[in-house]
Write a protein that holds these residues in place. Structure first.
Motif, PDB file in Angstrom:
ATOM      1  N   ASP A  23     -22.927  39.973 -69.758  1.00  0.00           N
ATOM      2  CA  ASP A  23     -24.132  39.169 -69.625  1.00  0.00           C
ATOM      3  C   ASP A  23     -25.178  39.869 -68.773  1.00  0.00           C
ATOM      4  O   ASP A  23     -26.371  39.817 -69.054  1.00  0.00           O
ATOM      5  CB  ASP A  23     -23.783  37.816 -68.977  1.00  0.00           C
ATOM      6  CG  ASP A  23     -23.248  36.822 -69.990  1.00  0.00           C
ATOM      7  OD1 ASP A  23     -23.308  37.130 -71.194  1.00  0.00           O
ATOM      8  OD2 ASP A  23     -22.765  35.751 -69.576  1.00  0.00           O
ATOM      9  N   THR A  72     -12.927  29.075 -80.513  1.00  0.00           N
ATOM     10  CA  THR A  72     -14.344  29.296 -80.229  1.00  0.00           C
ATOM     11  C   THR A  72     -14.571  29.495 -78.738  1.00  0.00           C
ATOM     12  O   THR A  72     -15.360  30.357 -78.319  1.00  0.00           O
ATOM     13  CB  THR A  72     -15.174  28.103 -80.735  1.00  0.00           C
ATOM     14  OG1 THR A  72     -14.926  27.910 -82.124  1.00  0.00           O
ATOM     15  CG2 THR A  72     -16.658  28.347 -80.519  1.00  0.00           C
ATOM     16  N   ALA A  73     -13.862  28.712 -77.925  1.00  0.00           N
ATOM     17  CA  ALA A  73     -13.996  28.855 -76.477  1.00  0.00           C
ATOM     18  C   ALA A  73     -13.507  30.218 -76.008  1.00  0.00           C
ATOM     19  O   ALA A  73     -14.121  30.851 -75.138  1.00  0.00           O
ATOM     20  CB  ALA A  73     -13.219  27.744 -75.768  1.00  0.00           C
ATOM     21  N   ASP A  78     -16.084  32.883 -76.961  1.00  0.00           N
ATOM     22  CA  ASP A  78     -17.210  32.828 -76.038  1.00  0.00           C
ATOM     23  C   ASP A  78     -16.862  33.504 -74.710  1.00  0.00           C
ATOM     24  O   ASP A  78     -17.672  34.244 -74.143  1.00  0.00           O
ATOM     25  CB  ASP A  78     -17.599  31.375 -75.796  1.00  0.00           C
ATOM     26  CG  ASP A  78     -18.749  31.241 -74.811  1.00  0.00           C
ATOM     27  OD1 ASP A  78     -19.853  31.730 -75.111  1.00  0.00           O
ATOM     28  OD2 ASP A  78     -18.534  30.669 -73.728  1.00  0.00           O
ATOM     29  N   GLN A  79     -15.650  33.285 -74.238  1.00  0.00           N
ATOM     30  CA  GLN A  79     -15.194  33.898 -72.985  1.00  0.00           C
ATOM     31  C   GLN A  79     -15.185  35.419 -73.091  1.00  0.00           C
ATOM     32  O   GLN A  79     -15.655  36.125 -72.184  1.00  0.00           O
ATOM     33  CB  GLN A  79     -13.799  33.370 -72.659  1.00  0.00           C
ATOM     34  CG  GLN A  79     -13.294  33.674 -71.273  1.00  0.00           C
ATOM     35  CD  GLN A  79     -11.940  33.023 -71.033  1.00  0.00           C
ATOM     36  OE1 GLN A  79     -11.125  32.869 -71.954  1.00  0.00           O
ATOM     37  NE2 GLN A  79     -11.697  32.622 -69.795  1.00  0.00           N
ATOM     38  N   VAL A  88     -16.872  37.345 -75.217  1.00  0.00           N
ATOM     39  CA  VAL A  88     -18.224  37.867 -75.396  1.00  0.00           C
ATOM     40  C   VAL A  88     -18.956  37.961 -74.059  1.00  0.00           C
ATOM     41  O   VAL A  88     -19.737  38.887 -73.820  1.00  0.00           O
ATOM     42  CB  VAL A  88     -19.005  36.981 -76.395  1.00  0.00           C
ATOM     43  CG1 VAL A  88     -20.496  37.280 -76.355  1.00  0.00           C
ATOM     44  CG2 VAL A  88     -18.462  37.186 -77.811  1.00  0.00           C
ATOM     45  N   ARG A  89     -18.694  37.027 -73.170  1.00  0.00           N
ATOM     46  CA  ARG A  89     -19.355  37.024 -71.870  1.00  0.00           C
ATOM     47  C   ARG A  89     -18.804  38.110 -70.936  1.00  0.00           C
ATOM     48  O   ARG A  89     -19.486  38.502 -69.980  1.00  0.00           O
ATOM     49  CB  ARG A  89     -19.220  35.659 -71.214  1.00  0.00           C
ATOM     50  CG  ARG A  89     -20.004  34.574 -71.927  1.00  0.00           C
ATOM     51  CD  ARG A  89     -19.869  33.225 -71.246  1.00  0.00           C
ATOM     52  NE  ARG A  89     -20.562  32.196 -71.994  1.00  0.00           N
ATOM     53  CZ  ARG A  89     -21.869  31.961 -71.930  1.00  0.00           C
ATOM     54  NH1 ARG A  89     -22.623  32.713 -71.136  1.00  0.00           N
ATOM     55  NH2 ARG A  89     -22.421  31.011 -72.639  1.00  0.00           N
ATOM     56  N   SER A 136     -24.296  34.474 -82.511  1.00  0.00           N
ATOM     57  CA  SER A 136     -24.900  33.348 -81.811  1.00  0.00           C
ATOM     58  C   SER A 136     -24.488  33.302 -80.349  1.00  0.00           C
ATOM     59  O   SER A 136     -25.281  32.937 -79.471  1.00  0.00           O
ATOM     60  CB  SER A 136     -24.510  32.028 -82.490  1.00  0.00           C
ATOM     61  OG  SER A 136     -23.125  31.767 -82.351  1.00  0.00           O
ATOM     62  N   LEU A 137     -23.254  33.722 -80.060  1.00  0.00           N
ATOM     63  CA  LEU A 137     -22.786  33.728 -78.680  1.00  0.00           C
ATOM     64  C   LEU A 137     -23.412  34.872 -77.885  1.00  0.00           C
ATOM     65  O   LEU A 137     -23.642  34.771 -76.689  1.00  0.00           O
ATOM     66  CB  LEU A 137     -21.264  33.854 -78.628  1.00  0.00           C
ATOM     67  CG  LEU A 137     -20.480  32.651 -79.164  1.00  0.00           C
ATOM     68  CD1 LEU A 137     -19.002  33.005 -79.280  1.00  0.00           C
ATOM     69  CD2 LEU A 137     -20.676  31.448 -78.249  1.00  0.00           C
TER      70      LEU A 137
END
Length: 217
Positions: free
Chosen positions: A10, A177-178, A181-182, A184-185, A215-216
């Motif tokens: 990020d 999905t969660a 997302d983790q 990707v961050r 999208s993430l």
């Protein structure tokens, strides 16, 4: 594809997409599918996995796909074959962490060298010392333990060498999905497309998994 960074994905510009092909025995048949994905999504690298075959066949298979990958600005990372990577114009080679010293001797300094280290901090640190340009951890899914996720987080916070998170899950459940997302961050690159993921839209339209990653990110 590999560039030193500090902090999480990020903080350093976001996680980039790293495609992994199925094990291919017919590159020409796979080429249209690959081209479709590369034209639809920004991709940092493609790891090319080839079925065992005579050397001349492997050279031909690489040649079928190389221009399509590199013309899209993606790095072509050949899986496990440093000598062929050097001789056929690939951008790099991806090997197991323990094989980094031998691969570096064969591939030379011009090629990028990625090291798969499972979930071992020791193997990853040794691979970095031996000359790897990036570290690959995983595979990760919704069932991955907190210790494994913690290793990925520790690496991104403490080490400058870029890290790839190998994602083996899908998008069937909210927990997946969660987890996606983790990852990707945390990671610099997210590797998707390996065995078992075609059903979730990595290599078959309408690409729900790749859309989710975009999208993430």
């Amino acid at each position: 594809m590999a560039a030193a960074r500090n902090g999480t994905a990020d903080e350093s510009g976001g996680c980039e997409l790293y495609l992994v092909t199925p094990v291919l025995s017919d590159a020409a048949a796979f080429l249209p599918r690959l081209g479709q994905v590369l034209s639809a999504f920004p991709v940092a690298a493609v790891r090319l996995r080839l079925a065992s075959a005579p050397r001349e066949v492997l050279v031909r298979e690489i040649g079928v796909l190389r221009a399509t990958i590199q013309d899209c600005g993606a790095a072509l990372m050949l899986d496990r074959l440093p000598e062929l990577a050097r001789e056929t114009g690939c951008d790099g080679v991806h090997v197991d962490g323990a094989d980094v010293p031998a691969a570096r001797r064969v591939a030379g300094d011009a090629l990028q060298l990625g090291a798969f280290c499972g979930t071992s901090r020791d193997v990853a640190m040794q691979a970095g010392e031996d000359g790897a340009d990036y570290i690959s951890f995983g595979p990760f899914s919704e069932t991955s333990g907190e210790a494994d996720i913690g290793l990925l987080q520790w690496w991104t916070e403490m080490m400058e060498l870029p890290v790839v998170a190998e994602y083996a899950g899908g998008l069937q459940h909210g927990t997946e999905t969660a987890r996606l997302d983790q990852l990707v961050r945390m990671a610099d690159f997210l590797a998707v497309g390996g065995d078992g993921q075609a059903r979730d839209g990595v290599w078959d339209a309408p690409f729900p998994l790749l859309d989710a990653v975009r999208s993430l990110g």
